[in-house]
Design an enzyme around this catalytic site. Structure first.
Site, short mmCIF file in Angstrom:
data_model
loop_
_atom_site.label_atom_id
_atom_site.label_comp_id
_atom_site.label_asym_id
_atom_site.label_seq_id
_atom_site.Cartn_x
_atom_site.Cartn_y
_atom_site.Cartn_z
N ASP A 48 0.79 -1.42 0.02
CA ASP A 48 -0.01 -0.05 0.05
C ASP A 48 0.87 1.49 0.02
OD1 ASP A 48 -2.23 -1.70 0.02
OD2 ASP A 48 -2.22 -1.52 2.62
N1 URA Z 1 -1.27 -6.08 3.89
C1 URA Z 1 -1.83 -4.84 4.22
O1 URA Z 1 -2.80 -4.48 4.45
N2 URA Z 1 -1.06 -3.82 3.26
C2 URA Z 1 0.01 -3.96 2.81
O2 URA Z 1 0.65 -3.24 2.00
C3 URA Z 1 0.67 -5.31 2.44
C4 URA Z 1 0.06 -6.39 3.27
#
Ligand code: URA
Length: 238
Positions: free
Chosen positions: A102
């Protein structure tokens, strides 16, 4: 990728030098003479200099410490992407991030132009383990632990059994979680599902790769031979 960049990445000269070569009508792309240094070389095109096809560049494997605030994508209309962190000289046709973190997640991200390896690492059923250090809004309770460790049924999937350890001296607010899948927002969704919340997320490992302590946010380096061998051992040979 622009034709002049393509050639300079292959060490045929500086941008200025390769532009001169291109303008001298010495370069073809898929057998068509190409005099425009800005020509966009299609993926997989055969570029030739003086009639000799250029050797395809070797595969590259970069381990990046992704900073917060950049998106995991090849390009984005609004945000800076992880590709913007790669120096021109390290860019290669087909380079892409394997999997996705993310925008606000930091840590280990693999980038490669080895599409076969990248694809195999993400293939469903492969379950390459990924370890995250998560900072939680509230201390983790025993009741929250159980479902995370055994599996949570979401609408779109049920998480596989995961390994969860509390980081000492963090008042139960920092944990390390190893999961086998890589679903969208998975770690955040797992903690939300049990009534907690992730306020910061950092990936520290993926399969045999661990984030080097000396790689600061936004920096990357090539995988070592041992790291690459470890990754290749995970996926079938073709
Ligand atoms: N899980 C999440 O919630 N975000 C990420 O970036 C990676 C795994």
């Amino acid at each position: 990728m622009r034709l002049d960049r393509f050639l300079s990445n292959l060490q045929y000269g500086t941008r200025k030098e390769v532009r001169r070569i291109i303008k001298a009508a010495r370069v073809t792309v898929d057998d068509q003479l190409q005099r425009d240094p800005g020509f966009d070389v299609p993926e997989g095109a055969v570029v030739a200099l003086d009639g000799t096809a250029l050797t395809q560049d070797l595969a590259v494997y970069y381990l990046l410490n992704k900073p917060a605030g950049v998106v995991t994508a090849n390009r984005d209309a609004r945000d800076r992407t992880v590709m913007d962190l790669i120096a021109d000289t390290d860019m290669r046709p087909g380079l892409y991030p394997v999997g996705r973190l993310d925008k606000d997640t930091t840590g280990l991200l693999l980038l490669t132009n080895d599409g076969t390896l990248g694809h195999n690492l993400l293939a469903p059923g492969k379950h390459v383990p990924k370890t995250y250090r998560a900072t939680l809004a509230r201390p983790l309770t025993a009741a929250q632990r159980g479902p995370i460790e055994t599996g949570i049924a979401f609408k779109d999937f049920t998480s596989r059994p995961a390994t969860l350890t509390v980081v000492p001296d963090t008042a139960d607010r920092q944990v390390e979680l190893t999961i086998g899948e890589g679903k969208y927002h998975q770690v955040k969704r797992m903690f939300l599902a049990v009534g907690n919340e992730v306020v910061a997320l950092h990936r520290i490992a993926m399969g045999p790769l661990t984030l080097p302590g000396n790689l600061s946010a936004g920096r990357y380096r090539s995988l070592t031979a041992a790291e690459l061998a470890g990754l290749k051992a995970l996926v079938p040979k073709r």
